[in-house]
Design an enzyme around this catalytic site. Structure first.
Site, PDB file in Angstrom:
ATOM      1  N   GLU A  89       0.791  -1.223   0.000  1.00 28.42           N
ATOM      2  CA  GLU A  89       0.000   0.000   0.000  1.00 28.42           C
ATOM      3  C   GLU A  89       0.832   1.287   0.000  1.00 28.42           C
ATOM      4  O   GLU A  89       0.381   2.308  -0.509  1.00 28.42           O
ATOM      5  CB  GLU A  89      -0.927   0.005   1.231  1.00 28.42           C
ATOM      6  CG  GLU A  89      -2.002  -1.073   1.209  1.00 28.42           C
ATOM      7  CD  GLU A  89      -3.020  -0.840   0.116  1.00 28.42           C
ATOM      8  OE1 GLU A  89      -3.456   0.318  -0.071  1.00 28.42           O
ATOM      9  OE2 GLU A  89      -3.382  -1.809  -0.577  1.00 28.42           O
ATOM     10  N   SER A 481     -44.701 -38.527  34.989  1.00 27.18           N
ATOM     11  CA  SER A 481     -44.142 -39.328  36.081  1.00 27.18           C
ATOM     12  C   SER A 481     -42.743 -38.910  36.493  1.00 27.18           C
ATOM     13  O   SER A 481     -42.236 -39.396  37.509  1.00 27.18           O
ATOM     14  CB  SER A 481     -44.140 -40.804  35.675  1.00 27.18           C
ATOM     15  OG  SER A 481     -45.463 -41.283  35.558  1.00 27.18           O
TER      16      SER A 481
END
Length: 817
Positions: A89, A481
């Protein structure tokens, strides 16, 4: 002379014009400089950072953010990464004062060709200029914006050193795949920390800023490799790497992948991650979740989480296929361009939550043709395959919960051209698939450490993408149950023993609107006098109701409230058979109390939270431990930590329930678990009226788990689809995987318990000739029934395992309501 006057006159005017232009330019630049952004804010840069959720072993579970970003100080960024971006860059970054005029001239020359080719114009911007633009300015291509950028750049260069500017750049730059900054990109593309990146990988990251979509690692692979190699060449030219390193980097494959979307990292963790997300929002708010960069250490065990998801999915599909084929997901016309049309249909169906990606390896397919022997199918990518008849023979037409249509004799009995269905590849057979169907019934599974309440696995349904409703946490249902052990615990704490006799016979009691007449699983069958142990092992309803009547509903409600199963239990006898509502998480925590010696635990999902700086801002375990941080061991005793858990029931009572629930697996309704697990486990089935809900909740000595299965809008699962048939196999498969590498240890026996050899059916102390013998747990003060002296029959708990005689008749399974 006249010529000199004219020349002087022209020069004077030109000088004045130049002065005017310079003055105007200076005035223009001064005006631009008056409203420049406050670049001083960059000194305290605190960007939005991804919140990351980790499992108990440190692996990544989920990420939450608006954009993926991890901030890394410049000192922690390796040189190869920094220099790759500098070469790509701004090669003169460390030499210029913010503006690289040679670079600008070079860019303008290049722009002549760019204009002719219709390409995007280059700006010749330095890294400092890019920081100024990204942080403080817009990206519009105007001269005024460019001049403002230059002014800000010069001021930044005077205020900050190069490393700070580069730090801002490397943490802010967009690198595709919703990745902001090099640290996030390294994880999302390569699954690595910055320190672990190779030269080639660092070069690829540095190649991306020019055009993330242009260098996509999947869709533009060749272009991405070309750009990466260009960056490698620049690094070599700039002297940052050697010739040999450059050759190796260029020869390396790209190796970049696309990270999964934000959120859970895999399908198995989706429900757990969502619950964690909700808790973070409740603690710290939405902004902290998505922008705060929190590090959240959770309780989940990835291996158990995967095992839980696989077990629940497998048995939901097993149940669903027993009840037939409900038809395709959708239908469409099959034309010449069917692949493109099908891809669009998939997108639309996914948006409507009719299809889900998290069902892989299942995939949507389009039926192109169906005949007697097979169906031909196509996929959105244009590929094709077949479903042979034997891979869809299960798909008899669904009639109702208890009935399916005639047997399948041809593929056309099930499928027709234009059907959109799920299929799964058949292992070892290329191009061959099996027909699949997302179950209509759903369920949940939760597993936790019974001593701490740490949730180790949580699955809230078959597919999070099809339904985000978490059935492990949010579904309030009748437990059937599975509620009975709490009633029996109340009885044992009220003077009963496991061998106490209760009559199993027809029972009638006044109800709210009419007489309440509970029945046993086998309608019309009763077994007379039975022990409490038999009552819970065989899930006898009438004797449980009679026991509850003797205890009194007020005593039961007060006793059960200690377990926090429900915020509002109805004060009626029917709750003894599970008519009240609770959640899977709550009842599993209640069962944890039995196996941990009677201590109440609260389910927890989060152990610790740190902010973006690493400071701990939340810790679940607040206990102080002064002796835990000693540098050397000098013979001192282990540090002793306080136990903040509330003792809510007698530990001896808790063990008696554990022993009875172990019997329910060994000799009773949990037979499916016994067949699947060869380690010490205990638990209880549950089934509600008309088979609307199926449950199994249980534990090993150090792991508690619960399973619930039912329709979201309660309706029957089908005749006989009880907890022992539907839920117990899920529990069994999960526990078999969870305990596979664990030693088989017995349940811990507290002091004050006598283990006595008794007849398993009568509960009386066993004689020398009895074959149907078990070890029964009695409290020291319990009075035993008549028989041999109890002292002579008390055994070492490790020397005798509960068993059932081969000639003992198998009792009816399960209990209803």
């Amino acid at each position: 002379m006249a010529v000199l006057k004219v020349f002087g006159f022209v020069f004077a005017w030109l000088s004045l014009a130049a002065i005017a232009v310079i003055a105007a330019a200076a005035l223009y630049l001064h005006r631009l400089s008056q409203d420049l952004p406050d670049y001083q804010a960059l000194a305290e840069y605190a960007p939005p950072v991804t919140t990351r959720v980790y499992a108990g072993d440190g692996t990544l579970v989920a990420e939450f953010a608006r954009e993926r970003r991890l901030f890394v100080p410049i000192e922690a960024i390796p040189d190869r990464v920094k220099l790759a971006f500098v070469s790509a860059e701004d090669k003169n970054f460390y030499e210029h004062d913010g503006l690289d005029f040679r670079g600008i001239i070079r860019a303008q020359i290049s722009n002549i060709g760019n204009i002719l080719r219709g390409r995007r114009l280059e700006g010749g911007s330095t890294i400092t200029q890019q920081v100024a633009k990204n942080f403080l300015l817009s990206s519009e291509q105007r001269i005024e914006r460019k001049l403002r950028e230059m002014l800000v750049t010069r001021r930044m260069e005077k205020t900050f050193d190069k490393d700070h500017i580069l730090e801002l750049y490397l943490n802010e730059i967009y690198l595709g795949n919703r990745s902001y900054g090099v640290a996030a990109a390294a994880l999302n593309y390569f699954g690595k920390a910055l320190d672990d990146l190779t030269v080639a990988e660092a070069a690829y990251l540095a190649a991306i800023p020019k055009g993330p979509s242009n260098y996509h690692p999947i869709y533009n692979h060749d272009r991405a490799v070309e750009r990466r190699n260009w960056v490698i060449g620049r690094m070599r030219e700039d002297g940052h790497i050697t010739e040999e390193e450059a050759r190796e980097a260029i020869a390396a494959p790209l190796g970049a992948e696309i990270a999964p979307p934000l959120g859970a990292r895999d399908w198995a963790s989706e429900y757990f991650a969502e619950e964690v997300r909700k808790q973070i929002v409740e603690l710290y708010g939405v902004e902290a979740l998505y922008d705060g960069g929190l590090a959240v250490r959770t309780t989940v065990d990835p291996n158990l989480q995967k095992a839980a998801g696989e077990a629940l999915r497998r048995w939901l599909v097993e149940y669903d296929q027993r009840h037939g084929w409900r038809g395709p997901v959708a239908r469409m016309e099959v034309g010449e361009s069917w692949a493109g049309d099908f891809a669009e249909q998939i997108r639309q169906l996914t948006d409507r939550r009719a299809l889900a990606d998290d069902l892989a390896p299942w995939r949507p397919a389009l039926v192109l043709a169906a005949n007697g022997a097979e169906a031909r199918i196509g996929f959105a990518d244009g590929g094709e395959g077949t479903i042979p008849l034997e891979r869809l023979s299960w798909a008899r037409r669904y009639v109702n919960a208890d009935e399916v249509g005639p047997e399948i004799v041809a593929a056309s009995d099930v499928l027709a051209p234009g059907d959109i269905v799920y299929v799964e590849a058949v292992e070892g057979q290329t191009g061959v698939y099996a027909l699949r169907q997302a179950p209509a019934a759903n369920g949940g599974l939760i597993a936790m450490d019974p001593h701490t309440g740490r949730v180790l696995a949580m699955v809230g349904g078959f597919s999070f993408q099809l339904s985000e409703f978490n059935r492990a946490v949010q579904a309030s249902r009748q437990p059937g149950s599975t509620f009975k052990p709490f009633v029996y615990a109340a009885a044992l704490d009220s003077g009963y023993t496991p061998s106490s006799i209760v009559l199993d016979a027809p029972f009638v009691a006044p109800g709210v609107d009419s007489w309440w007449k509970p029945g046993n699983y086998a309608e019309g069958r009763f077994y007379g006098e039975s022990t409490l142990r038999l009552g819970i092992e065989q899930s006898r309803n009438t004797m449980t109701a009679r026991l509850a009547q003797d205890l009194g509903i007020g005593r039961i409600v007060d006793y059960v409230s200690r377990f926090r199963l429900s915020d509002n239990l109805p004060r009626e006898l029917a709750i003894s058979l599970g008519s009240g509502e609770t959640t899977l998480t709550r009842i599993t925590a209640g069962y944890s109390t039995f196996v941990n010696g009677g201590k109440r635990v609260e389910p927890v999902l989060i152990d610790r939270i740190q902010d973006r700086t690493g400071k701990t801002i939340y810790r679940r375990d607040q206990r102080a431990c002064p002796g835990c941080n000693v540098a050397l061991w000098q013979g001192q005793a282990e540090p002793q930590l306080d136990d903040p858990r509330d003792q809510i029931i007698d530990p001896r009572t808790a063990y008696q329930i554990v022993s009875m629930l172990e019997g329910a697996v060994q000799r009773g309704t949990g037979g499916a678990v016994k067949r699947a697990v060869d380690k010490t486990v205990a638990g209880k089935t549950g089934t509600t009226n008309e088979y609307k809900d199926a449950w199994f909740v249980g534990f090993s000595p150090d792991l508690a788990a619960g399973v619930f299965i039912g329709f979201d809008m309660p309706r029957t699962l089908g005749q006989g689809e009880a907890g022992g048939v539907v839920a117990a196999p899920v529990f069994g498969e999960f526990m078999a995987k969870a305990l596979a590498d664990e030693p088989s240890i017995p349940f811990r026996v507290p002091s004050g318990v006598r283990l006595v050899r008794v007849n398993a059916k009568t509960g009386r102390p066993a004689g020398p000739g009895d074959s149907n013998v078990i070890l029964e747990a009695f409290k020291a003060e319990d009075v035993l029934a008549q028989g041999p002296a109890a002292e002579e029959l008390t055994l070492d708990p490790l020397g005798f395992a509960p068993r059932r005689s081969e000639d003992e008749p198998q009792q009816d399974l399960d209990g209803l309501y």
